[in-house]
Design an enzyme around this catalytic site. Structure first.
Site, short mmCIF file in Angstrom:
data_model
loop_
_atom_site.label_atom_id
_atom_site.label_comp_id
_atom_site.label_asym_id
_atom_site.label_seq_id
_atom_site.Cartn_x
_atom_site.Cartn_y
_atom_site.Cartn_z
N LYS A 140 27.54 50.62 40.27
CA LYS A 140 27.20 49.32 39.64
C LYS A 140 26.05 49.57 38.69
O LYS A 140 25.31 50.55 38.85
CB LYS A 140 26.78 48.31 40.71
CG LYS A 140 26.83 46.86 40.25
CD LYS A 140 28.24 46.29 40.31
CE LYS A 140 28.33 44.94 39.61
NZ LYS A 140 29.63 44.30 39.82
N ASP A 180 30.55 42.28 34.25
CA ASP A 180 30.12 41.46 35.40
C ASP A 180 29.38 40.28 34.75
O ASP A 180 29.63 39.98 33.58
CB ASP A 180 29.21 42.27 36.35
CG ASP A 180 28.93 41.56 37.67
OD1 ASP A 180 29.77 41.61 38.57
OD2 ASP A 180 27.85 40.93 37.81
P1 NAP Z 1 30.05 35.22 34.14
O1 NAP Z 1 31.30 35.16 33.36
O2 NAP Z 1 28.81 35.68 33.48
O3 NAP Z 1 29.83 33.80 34.83
C1 NAP Z 1 28.84 33.58 35.77
C2 NAP Z 1 28.78 32.10 36.09
O4 NAP Z 1 27.87 31.90 37.17
C3 NAP Z 1 28.27 31.25 34.95
O5 NAP Z 1 28.85 29.99 35.02
C4 NAP Z 1 26.77 31.21 35.22
O6 NAP Z 1 26.12 30.09 34.63
C5 NAP Z 1 26.76 31.11 36.72
N1 NAP Z 1 25.50 31.69 37.25
C6 NAP Z 1 24.98 32.93 37.00
N2 NAP Z 1 23.80 33.10 37.62
C7 NAP Z 1 23.58 31.95 38.27
C8 NAP Z 1 22.51 31.50 39.08
N3 NAP Z 1 21.44 32.28 39.36
N4 NAP Z 1 22.64 30.25 39.61
C9 NAP Z 1 23.72 29.48 39.35
N5 NAP Z 1 24.74 29.86 38.57
C10 NAP Z 1 24.67 31.06 38.04
O7 NAP Z 1 30.22 36.21 35.42
P2 NAP Z 1 31.52 36.50 36.27
O8 NAP Z 1 32.10 37.77 35.77
O9 NAP Z 1 32.36 35.29 36.36
O10 NAP Z 1 30.89 36.82 37.69
C11 NAP Z 1 30.63 35.81 38.66
C12 NAP Z 1 30.50 36.45 40.03
O11 NAP Z 1 31.71 37.17 40.35
C13 NAP Z 1 29.38 37.48 40.18
O12 NAP Z 1 28.90 37.44 41.50
C14 NAP Z 1 30.08 38.80 39.95
O13 NAP Z 1 29.40 39.88 40.54
C15 NAP Z 1 31.40 38.52 40.67
N6 NAP Z 1 32.51 39.38 40.31
C16 NAP Z 1 32.94 39.45 39.02
C17 NAP Z 1 34.03 40.25 38.71
C18 NAP Z 1 34.60 40.29 37.32
O14 NAP Z 1 35.65 40.91 37.13
N7 NAP Z 1 34.00 39.67 36.33
C19 NAP Z 1 34.66 41.01 39.71
C20 NAP Z 1 34.21 40.89 41.02
C21 NAP Z 1 33.14 40.08 41.31
P3 NAP Z 1 25.23 30.30 33.31
O15 NAP Z 1 26.23 30.51 32.21
O16 NAP Z 1 24.46 29.06 33.19
O17 NAP Z 1 24.37 31.50 33.55
#
Ligand code: NAP
Length: 460
Positions: A140, A180
């Site tokens: 990561k 991520d």
């Molecule tokens: P993303 O597209 O950047 O979206 C993140 C979302 O969560 C946004 O709506 C963001 O709001 C919100 N957020 C971020 N930090 C926050 C906080 N401290 N408090 C409240 N809301 C918050 O990211 P993502 O890829 O969807 O990832 C979301 C989660 O899934 C993470 O835990 C990541 O590790 C996990 N994940 C992602 C993947 C993948 O393929 N992308 C795979 C496995 C797991 P704002 O825009 O206001 O910041």
């Protein structure tokens, strides 16, 4: 008979003491890394049944080795903003475990990123990647860079500087990063361009989540969200339930959330709420996903802009209130520790039937305990959100074969993988006398494959 039972009890107690001591050592050796402690404790506690049955893992110090990253790289990322000011951020990459394949795991750009966050994510990634059945190890990375409010050129300059250092440590057979939080197709594009320039070679398999036109896989964008819903659907079906006609609440409105909402809706659910880090929206008529996509994927706007277009919906400041909305299924898809004990109790008292973790470690340990004690179906992140990295591994396979599969092919493989992860996890929960506990089942199923490979490789 009694003597045998007593010996068994003593053995179990010894294993428990061993785990407690190891957790203490990890805490002492990695001071102030609270998220990493939390992730290690959750995993180690759940592995007690497998250690009781297989003391070789203790003799071979597999866990002592597994909690120590093979390598942790931190580096300076200098860049210049649009006003000509020099800025400095910190870059991270943890190469945690390569027993079953090259390190694999996303890059997170968010101001909260630090060693603890990167290590918790990297540690969890080891078992998650193992569960997918694909040949990928755990890693990561990321930076404390905040992409919010930055211009496109600033993002590009940052990504180029970040990759200038990271490129020394990665490669298609070494370590393959992806996106991520804060890292999507745009950032991956800039990083891939810089890597290609530095290497002087077209190594498509060095990053996943690439654009479709230059080696990306169809279906990767949707994979984590769709995969989470596929997994939860398997869990529901086992109990004679389904998404159809259910009310769903999804936190976040990023990549995982949007495609979790889309698949849940396709399966007949009504999604009534979603959020971002400023607050949440509640739309009793059901969220209009086209509006969310336009606001979040195209215009980079905030979630409260939704109510300007849909005045029948309401916006509330703050994130945790979303869990007070009554629903059948809750999908936390935003970030770590976003769902605490109080939120869990609120969901339970409002009659929630199932939780599916799309984000990494979104529920605190107290929240998980509350769900399990109340017999709420609980799909843990490691298993439920593994669809993203699984399709990343499919992207690597397409890159090395110089092939491009159709969306349908990828989606059908994703569905098979999610079903397989569910089966492996539920079977392990039965084998280790914790039937239905998918936290224990997923951790054990992921662990055994990595542990056996580590033993076969010798002490390295
Ligand atoms: P993303 O597209 O950047 O979206 C993140 C979302 O969560 C946004 O709506 C963001 O709001 C919100 N957020 C971020 N930090 C926050 C906080 N401290 N408090 C409240 N809301 C918050 O990211 P993502 O890829 O969807 O990832 C979301 C989660 O899934 C993470 O835990 C990541 O590790 C996990 N994940 C992602 C993947 C993948 O393929 N992308 C795979 C496995 C797991 P704002 O825009 O206001 O910041």
């Amino acid at each position: 008979m009694k003597v045998l039972q007593e010996m068994e009890m003593t053995h179990k107690q010894n294993v428990k003491d061993y785990i407690d001591n190891l957790i203490k050592k990890v805490e002492k050796r990695n001071p102030n890394e609270l998220e990493f402690h939390q992730a290690v404790k959750e995993v180690l506690d759940s592995l007690i049944p497998v250690l009781v049955k297989n003391p070789t893992y203790i003799k071979q110090a597999v866990l002592e080795r597994m909690v120590e990253p093979e390598r942790l790289i931190t580096f300076r990322v200098p860049w210049v903003d649009d006003q000509g000011n020099v800025k400095v951020n910190r870059g991270f990459r943890v190469q945690f475990n390569s027993a079953i394949g090259p390190y694999k795991g996303g890059l997170r750009f968010h101001p909260s990123v630090n060693t603890s966050i990167i290590k918790f994510l990297g540690f969890e990634q080891i078992l998650k990647n193992s569960l997918t059945g694909q040949p990928i190890g755990g890693g990561k990375g990321g930076s404390d860079f905040d992409p919010k409010g930055k211009s496109d050129l600033e993002i590009m300059r940052f990504c180029q500087s970040f990759m200038t250092e990271l490129s020394k440590h990665i490669g298609p057979d070494i370590d393959v990063p992806a996106g991520d939080i804060g890292v999507g197709a745009r950032e991956i594009g800039y990083m891939f361009g810089q890597y290609k320039k530095l290497r002087g070679a077209y190594e498509a398999g060095v990053l996943t989540g690439k654009g479709i036109g230059y080696g990306g896989s169809l279906g990767r964008k949707e994979a984590t969200g769709y995969g989470t819903v596929y997994f939860v659907d398997e869990m529901l079906k086992d109990q004679g339930l389904s998404f159809n006609d259910s009310t769903v609440v999804v936190s976040g409105s990023g990549n995982v959330s949007i495609y979790a909402m889309e698949k849940a809706m396709q399966l007949g659910a009504k999604v009534v709420a979603c959020s971002d880090s400023s607050g949440y929206i509640y739309d009793p008529n059901g969220i209009d996903l086209d509006t969310i996509k336009q606001l979040k994927e195209v215009e980079n706007k905030r979630i409260y802009d939704y109510v300007k277009i849909h005045p029948e919906a309401s916006f509330k400041v703050g994130c945790s209130g979303i869990w007070s909305i009554p629903c059948d299924i809750a999908l936390p898809c935003a970030t770590q520790n976003e769902l605490d004990k109080e939120a869990a109790e609120s969901l339970i008292s409002n009659g929630v039937k199932a939780i599916g973790e799309g984000a990494n470690m979104p529920s605190t340990q107290e929240a998980i305990d509350a769900f399990l004690e109340n017999d709420i179906l609980f799909a843990p992140a490691k298993a439920a959100n593994a669809g993203g990295v699984a399709v990343s591994a499919l992207e690597m396979a397409q890159n090395s074969a110089r092939l491009a599969w159709t969306q349908e092919e990828v989606d059908s493989k994703l569905q098979d993988i999610m079903k397989d992860i569910y089966q492996k996890s539920i079977n392990a929960s039965k084998e280790y006398e914790a039937e239905g506990n998918l936290v224990i089942g997923a951790n054990i199923a992921g662990f055994v494959k990595v542990a056996d490979a580590m033993i076969e490789h010798g002490v390295i």
